[in-house]
Write a protein that holds these residues in place. Structure first.
Motif, PDB file in Angstrom:
ATOM      1  N   PRO A 175       0.932  -1.267   0.073  1.00 56.36           N
ATOM      2  CA  PRO A 175      -0.086  -0.063  -0.009  1.00 56.36           C
ATOM      3  C   PRO A 175       0.866   1.284  -0.118  1.00 56.36           C
ATOM      4  O   PRO A 175       2.079   1.353   0.611  1.00 56.36           O
ATOM      5  CB  PRO A 175      -0.772  -0.177   1.405  1.00 56.36           C
ATOM      6  N   ALA A 176       0.639   2.147  -0.623  1.00 60.69           N
ATOM      7  CA  ALA A 176       1.185   3.368  -0.966  1.00 60.69           C
ATOM      8  C   ALA A 176       0.441   4.598  -1.092  1.00 60.69           C
ATOM      9  O   ALA A 176      -0.935   4.413  -1.471  1.00 60.69           O
ATOM     10  CB  ALA A 176       2.366   3.224  -1.982  1.00 60.69           C
ATOM     11  N   VAL A 177       0.953   5.804  -1.518  1.00 61.16           N
ATOM     12  CA  VAL A 177       0.299   6.996  -1.728  1.00 61.16           C
ATOM     13  C   VAL A 177       0.715   7.610  -3.033  1.00 61.16           C
ATOM     14  O   VAL A 177       2.215   7.372  -3.273  1.00 61.16           O
ATOM     15  CB  VAL A 177       0.354   7.960  -0.315  1.00 61.16           C
ATOM     16  N   ALA A 178       0.327   8.150  -3.761  1.00 62.04           N
ATOM     17  CA  ALA A 178       0.603   9.053  -5.129  1.00 62.04           C
ATOM     18  C   ALA A 178       1.648  10.015  -4.478  1.00 62.04           C
ATOM     19  O   ALA A 178       1.245  10.797  -3.594  1.00 62.04           O
ATOM     20  CB  ALA A 178      -0.729   9.521  -5.769  1.00 62.04           C
ATOM     21  N   GLU A 179       2.708  10.265  -5.273  1.00 64.31           N
ATOM     22  CA  GLU A 179       3.444  11.531  -5.137  1.00 64.31           C
ATOM     23  C   GLU A 179       3.160  12.324  -6.295  1.00 64.31           C
ATOM     24  O   GLU A 179       2.110  12.262  -6.875  1.00 64.31           O
ATOM     25  CB  GLU A 179       5.050  10.945  -5.478  1.00 64.31           C
TER      26      GLU A 179
END
Length: 120
Positions: A87-91
Motif C-alpha cells: 500500500p502506498a500514496v501517490a507522489e
C-alpha cells in the motif's frame, strides 16, 4: 501467456499483479479484447483496450464491463506502490511506499515483450 512475474519497460514491477488481474478478468468477458497500450501516465496505471466488437459498434455489455475492469485497475494503482506492490500514496508523478520513495528506482516491466499487448 506468461504469468505476472514474467512481465518484463512499461509499468513498475509493483503493478504487474494489477495488470495481470485486469487481463485475466477481461478474458472472462467472452469476447476477444485488443490492447493498444499499457503504461504509467501522470502517476497512474493506464490500460487502453477494447473488445473487438466495441471497436466497430456502439458499446455493449462486454465493452462497458471492460471499461469497469480497466478503471478498477487504474484505481488500484493509485494506492499500490509501483516498485514493490505494498500500500502506498501517490507522489507528484509516481505511486510509491515510504520505503521505496527515495531509494528504489522504478524497475519497469515490458508488457509488449511478454506478449501481453496482444493478449486475447
Amino acid at each position: 501467456m506468461t504469468g505476472p512475474d514474467k512481465l518484463v519497460g512499461c509499468v513498475g514491477a509493483g503493478w504487474s499483479r494489477i495488470v495481470w488481474d485486469a487481463l485475466e478478468q477481461a478474458d472472462q468477458l467472452g469476447e476477444p479484447v485488443t490492447y493498444q497500450q499499457i503504461k504509467e501516465k501522470f502517476g497512474e496505471l493506464r490500460i487502453y483496450g477494447r473488445t473487438v466488437r466495441g471497436q466497430y459498434n456502439p458499446p455493449g455489455d462486454a465493452e462497458r464491463r471492460l471499461m469497469e475492469i480497466l478503471d478498477a485497475a487504474r484505481d488500484a494503482s493509485l494506492v499500490t506502490c509501483e516498485v514493490c506492490a505494498v500500500p502506498a500514496v501517490a507522489e507528484r508523478t509516481r505511486v510509491r511506499c515510504t520505503a521505496c520513495a527515495d531509494k528504489n528506482p522504478v524497475q519497469l516491466v515490458c508488457l509488449t515483450a511478454a506478449g501481453v499487448i496482444s493478449h486475447q
